[in-house]
Design a protein around this motif. Structure first.
Motif, PDB file in Angstrom:
ATOM      1  N   ASP A  29       0.833  -1.202   0.000  1.00  0.00           N
ATOM      2  CA  ASP A  29       0.000   0.000   0.000  1.00  0.00           C
ATOM      3  C   ASP A  29       0.867   1.251   0.000  1.00  0.00           C
ATOM      4  O   ASP A  29       2.000   1.235   0.504  1.00  0.00           O
ATOM      5  CB  ASP A  29      -0.909   0.026   1.237  1.00  0.00           C
ATOM      6  CG  ASP A  29      -2.290  -0.538   0.924  1.00  0.00           C
ATOM      7  OD1 ASP A  29      -2.526  -0.863  -0.248  1.00  0.00           O
ATOM      8  OD2 ASP A  29      -3.111  -0.637   1.841  1.00  0.00           O
ATOM      9  N   THR A  83     -13.399  -1.147   4.333  1.00  0.00           N
ATOM     10  CA  THR A  83     -12.517  -1.113   3.169  1.00  0.00           C
ATOM     11  C   THR A  83     -11.854   0.249   3.039  1.00  0.00           C
ATOM     12  O   THR A  83     -12.492   1.277   3.243  1.00  0.00           O
ATOM     13  CB  THR A  83     -13.300  -1.429   1.879  1.00  0.00           C
ATOM     14  OG1 THR A  83     -13.979  -2.680   2.038  1.00  0.00           O
ATOM     15  CG2 THR A  83     -12.364  -1.515   0.680  1.00  0.00           C
ATOM     16  N   THR A 126      -7.508   2.281  -0.769  1.00  0.00           N
ATOM     17  CA  THR A 126      -6.470   1.518  -1.467  1.00  0.00           C
ATOM     18  C   THR A 126      -6.934   0.122  -1.856  1.00  0.00           C
ATOM     19  O   THR A 126      -6.222  -0.606  -2.547  1.00  0.00           O
ATOM     20  CB  THR A 126      -5.214   1.389  -0.597  1.00  0.00           C
ATOM     21  OG1 THR A 126      -5.520   0.582   0.553  1.00  0.00           O
ATOM     22  CG2 THR A 126      -4.706   2.749  -0.141  1.00  0.00           C
ATOM     23  N   GLY A 127      -8.119  -0.291  -1.375  1.00  0.00           N
ATOM     24  CA  GLY A 127      -8.601  -1.640  -1.617  1.00  0.00           C
ATOM     25  C   GLY A 127      -8.355  -2.586  -0.463  1.00  0.00           C
ATOM     26  O   GLY A 127      -8.891  -3.704  -0.426  1.00  0.00           O
ATOM     27  N   TYR A 128      -7.552  -2.169   0.492  1.00  0.00           N
ATOM     28  CA  TYR A 128      -7.278  -2.966   1.692  1.00  0.00           C
ATOM     29  C   TYR A 128      -8.566  -3.104   2.495  1.00  0.00           C
ATOM     30  O   TYR A 128      -9.324  -2.144   2.645  1.00  0.00           O
ATOM     31  CB  TYR A 128      -6.209  -2.250   2.517  1.00  0.00           C
ATOM     32  CG  TYR A 128      -5.766  -2.953   3.770  1.00  0.00           C
ATOM     33  CD1 TYR A 128      -4.668  -3.792   3.752  1.00  0.00           C
ATOM     34  CD2 TYR A 128      -6.426  -2.754   4.976  1.00  0.00           C
ATOM     35  CE1 TYR A 128      -4.240  -4.427   4.905  1.00  0.00           C
ATOM     36  CE2 TYR A 128      -6.007  -3.386   6.131  1.00  0.00           C
ATOM     37  CZ  TYR A 128      -4.916  -4.221   6.090  1.00  0.00           C
ATOM     38  OH  TYR A 128      -4.496  -4.851   7.225  1.00  0.00           O
ATOM     39  N   ARG A 129      -8.854  -4.300   3.030  1.00  0.00           N
ATOM     40  CA  ARG A 129     -10.081  -4.481   3.801  1.00  0.00           C
ATOM     41  C   ARG A 129      -9.900  -5.508   4.902  1.00  0.00           C
ATOM     42  O   ARG A 129      -9.042  -6.395   4.822  1.00  0.00           O
ATOM     43  CB  ARG A 129     -11.238  -4.883   2.902  1.00  0.00           C
ATOM     44  CG  ARG A 129     -11.065  -6.244   2.223  1.00  0.00           C
ATOM     45  CD  ARG A 129     -12.341  -6.675   1.520  1.00  0.00           C
ATOM     46  NE  ARG A 129     -12.798  -5.671   0.579  1.00  0.00           N
ATOM     47  CZ  ARG A 129     -12.428  -5.608  -0.698  1.00  0.00           C
ATOM     48  NH1 ARG A 129     -11.550  -6.494  -1.160  1.00  0.00           N
ATOM     49  NH2 ARG A 129     -12.876  -4.680  -1.489  1.00  0.00           N
ATOM     50  N   GLN A 140      -3.801  -8.138   0.462  1.00  0.00           N
ATOM     51  CA  GLN A 140      -3.757  -6.981  -0.428  1.00  0.00           C
ATOM     52  C   GLN A 140      -2.377  -6.359  -0.409  1.00  0.00           C
ATOM     53  O   GLN A 140      -1.735  -6.305   0.628  1.00  0.00           O
ATOM     54  CB  GLN A 140      -4.773  -5.921   0.006  1.00  0.00           C
ATOM     55  CG  GLN A 140      -6.226  -6.380  -0.173  1.00  0.00           C
ATOM     56  CD  GLN A 140      -6.799  -6.935   1.126  1.00  0.00           C
ATOM     57  OE1 GLN A 140      -6.052  -7.378   1.997  1.00  0.00           O
ATOM     58  NE2 GLN A 140      -8.100  -6.928   1.253  1.00  0.00           N
TER      59      GLN A 140
END
Length: 319
Positions: free
Chosen positions: A178, A248, A251-254, A319
């Motif tokens: 990230d 979430t 960055t798409g990290y969840r 991720q």
């Protein structure tokens, strides 16, 4: 040696994930004991490798990675938190451990492992192994007590091994690849179960949340955050029917949490009375007391209820 390495790997994974004192302490004792056992046997194993008729590059790489892994672990425990070229000792420790696993798998595939014989499982061997394990555990316990008495930094070290930092000194950390995004707080919206919530609404409803952020890169910080509990933002009926809540990042990290924990999770907009910075998760980040730092999702974009269980995700983010 192989069993010790597997034990150190398993206990290290548990220690990496543990966020509360009891499981963290158990994992730390197991990791310290098996790590010390590896440290004692490593010189003997190195001599065996170097005496082989043909020394493979992979074998030398394994020895080198093992030395780096052991040294970085000792530095993390005794030296406290610090970074060289942006990398902390525990990150080197974990990275070299991953390398050991990969090279170890190649080694097992390329070289047929020795089969255990009855002699290997004899009563004498078991007694010797048990005595070695007991000696390693005792030595680790004594070393831990001495370190706690002589080192000022050790007195503030958590069960997870993290060292204390002042909230003002907390570094900007991300998970794996990230990057820290810079977002416009005036335009940013968090989509909460289908409804867009702006920063101003969160700030108005925010209250103090004392919480400890325990980062897996080797530090922790006690601070008072300003946030709104997720339970206050989610529809009660929808929450009762859901099995998990998914937070979430932009960055798409969840990360996925049990739905019943929504009243113990907060969307924070400030820390220690000051607005969040990009490095600390601005404009909005998640505060998840009792969980390690990788659960504290930064730069929150959405909060969604889901009918899948919280366990429907990898133990560690991919991720």
């Amino acid at each position: 040696m192989g069993l010790l390495l597997l034990g150190a790997l398993a206990s290290g994974l548990l220690l990496f994930a543990a966020g509360t004192p009891a499981p963290a302490t158990a994992a730390r004792i197991a990791h310290g004991t098996t790590g010390l056992g590896v440290l004692v046997l490593a010189p003997w194993k190195t001599v065996v490798v170097l005496r082989a008729a043909r020394v493979h590059a992979a074998s030398l790489a394994l020895v080198g990675l093992l030395a780096v892994c052991l040294a970085s672990g000792v530095v993390q425990v005794l030296g406290g938190y610090g970074r060289v070229l942006g990398v902390s000792p525990v990150q080197v420790h974990v990275g070299s451990a991953v390398g050991l696993v990969l090279l170890g798998a190649v080694h097992v595939v390329r070289h047929r492992p020795l089969r255990l014989s009855r002699r290997d499982a004899s009563r004498r061997r078991l007694l010797v192994s048990g005595a070695f394990g007991l000696a390693a555990a005792t030595t680790w316990g004594v070393a831990e007590l001495v370190d706690r008495r002589l080192s000022r930094g050790a007195a503030t070290r958590l069960a997870t091994g993290s060292h204390r930092l002042d909230p003002a000194d907390v570094p900007a950390t991300t998970w794996l690849f990230d990057r820290v995004p810079v977002l416009d707080p005036r335009a940013h919206r968090v989509r909460v179960d289908g409804t867009d919530v702006d920063l101003a609404a969160l700030v108005v409803r925010g209250g103090p949340v004392p919480a400890r952020l325990d980062c897996t890169s080797g530090w922790y910080a006690d601070a008072t955050w300003t946030g709104v509990p997720l339970a206050a933002l989610l529809d009660p009926d929808g929450r009762a029917a859901a099995r998990s809540v998914v937070v979430t990042s932009v960055t798409g990290y969840r990360r996925r949490f049990p739905a019943e924990e929504a009243d113990r999770l907060w969307l924070a907009t400030a820390v220690e009375g000051r607005p969040l910075t990009p490095g600390t998760g601005a404009p909005v980040r998640l505060v998840a007391p009792g969980r390690r730092g990788f659960w504290w999702v930064k730069w929150v974009a959405s909060v969604e209820l889901d009918d899948r269980p919280a366990a429907a995700q990898p133990p560690f983010p991919l991720q």
